[in-house]
Structure formats: C-alpha cells, structure tokens
Design a protein around this motif. Structure first.
Motif, PDB file in Angstrom:
ATOM      1  N   VAL A  56       0.844  -1.193   0.000  1.00 29.17           N
ATOM      2  CA  VAL A  56       0.000   0.000   0.000  1.00 29.17           C
ATOM      3  C   VAL A  56       0.879   1.244   0.000  1.00 29.17           C
ATOM      4  CG1 VAL A  56      -1.834   1.269   1.186  1.00 29.17           C
ATOM      5  CG2 VAL A  56      -1.869  -1.242   1.170  1.00 29.17           C
ATOM      6  N   GLU A  67      -0.899   9.963  -1.812  1.00 29.51           N
ATOM      7  CA  GLU A  67      -0.680   8.539  -1.599  1.00 29.51           C
ATOM      8  C   GLU A  67       0.314   8.355  -0.450  1.00 29.51           C
ATOM      9  OE1 GLU A  67       2.504   9.886  -4.393  1.00 29.51           O
ATOM     10  OE2 GLU A  67       0.347  10.154  -4.365  1.00 29.51           O
ATOM     11  N   GLU A 103      -5.204   6.680   2.220  1.00 30.90           N
ATOM     12  CA  GLU A 103      -5.663   5.301   2.322  1.00 30.90           C
ATOM     13  C   GLU A 103      -6.218   5.015   3.719  1.00 30.90           C
ATOM     14  OE1 GLU A 103      -2.351   5.613  -0.614  1.00 30.90           O
ATOM     15  OE2 GLU A 103      -2.583   6.200   1.469  1.00 30.90           O
ATOM     16  N   ASP A 104      -6.995   3.953   3.833  1.00 27.88           N
ATOM     17  CA  ASP A 104      -7.573   3.549   5.110  1.00 27.88           C
ATOM     18  C   ASP A 104      -6.454   3.168   6.088  1.00 27.88           C
ATOM     19  OD1 ASP A 104     -10.133   2.601   6.602  1.00 27.88           O
ATOM     20  OD2 ASP A 104      -8.717   0.931   6.769  1.00 27.88           O
ATOM     21  N   ASP A 107      -5.693  -0.510   6.497  1.00 24.41           N
ATOM     22  CA  ASP A 107      -4.942  -1.062   5.364  1.00 24.41           C
ATOM     23  C   ASP A 107      -3.449  -0.744   5.501  1.00 24.41           C
ATOM     24  OD1 ASP A 107      -7.277  -2.033   4.243  1.00 24.41           O
ATOM     25  OD2 ASP A 107      -7.496  -0.362   2.835  1.00 24.41           O
TER      26      ASP A 107
END
Length: 129
Positions: A56, A67, A103-104, A107
């Motif tokens: 990730v 990101e 992102e979560d 994750d």
C-alpha cells in the motif's frame, strides 16, 4: 505496542518534545500531519526489505502527496554518509519514514505488518540494531 519498534516520532504524541508547539500550530485544524518516523530494531538489510515489501505504501524519497509513501533514510536520502555519521545525526539502520496519505488506516497498518513479517523471514539470523 510493537516489540520491534524502539521509537516513534510524531508531533501528535504527547511524548514528542515539541508536542505543545505542534498543538498550538495545529489549533483549529484537524489532526497534526501525515509524517511519522519509526525506528525498528532491524538491520539495514531487514529495513530495506521491509520498505520494499510494502504494497500500500509506495517506496519514494520524496514524501509529500496524497498517496502513502515510505523510505529508509540510511539507504536512500542519507546513503552517501558513512554509518558512523548517520548514527551521530540520529539516522539508524532501522529508521523508516512514513508519509501517510488518504488510504484507510487499517490497510496501512496491515501493510506494515505484512512487510515486517517478510523482512524478518527473509533475513532470519540477522541481528537488529
């Protein structure tokens, strides 16, 4: 708490030496920042394997985007310095810098955990720092 992590540097933690400054600077804002540094009890080889195994987090020297990004200063941004010099300025072989994006969070945590398992399995028998 992760036994392989010796130190976490993040201004949002009350244990951070500049936490009060960060609180004042971030007043009225949501949260602190997405920059987190963690010192792992790993060798340089294990640390490199850790960041290379992230799925990730993207491996990058430039930490600043939407990101999530990760880098190991000892072999990337500060690779030109001898190990002794890096140690003097606080750059251990196990230091990893994370730039947390959108992102979560679950994750991202799972990503670091799976990468850590790979790093440890790939380099069994090595001593961490």
């Amino acid at each position: 708490s992760e036994p392989l992590v010796s130190k976490v540097t993040y201004p949002g933690l009350e244990s951070h030496p500049d936490h009060e400054v960060a609180v004042k600077q971030m007043e009225g804002k949501r949260g602190f920042s997405g920059m987190v540094a963690a010192e792992f009890r790993l060798s340089l080889r294990q640390t490199e394997r850790l960041v290379a195994s992230c799925k990730v987090f993207c491996l990058a020297e430039s930490l600043g985007g939407v990101e999530s990004l990760v880098e190991t200063p000892a072999s990337m941004t500060h690779a030109s310095l001898p190990a002794e010099e890096r140690q003097k300025i606080g750059i251990s072989d196990g230091l990893v810098r994370f730039s947390v994006g959108i992102e979560d969070v679950e994750d991202l945590i799972a990503d670091v955990r799976q990468a850590l398992e790979i790093a440890l399995a790939d380099t069994e028998g090595e001593e961490g720092k």
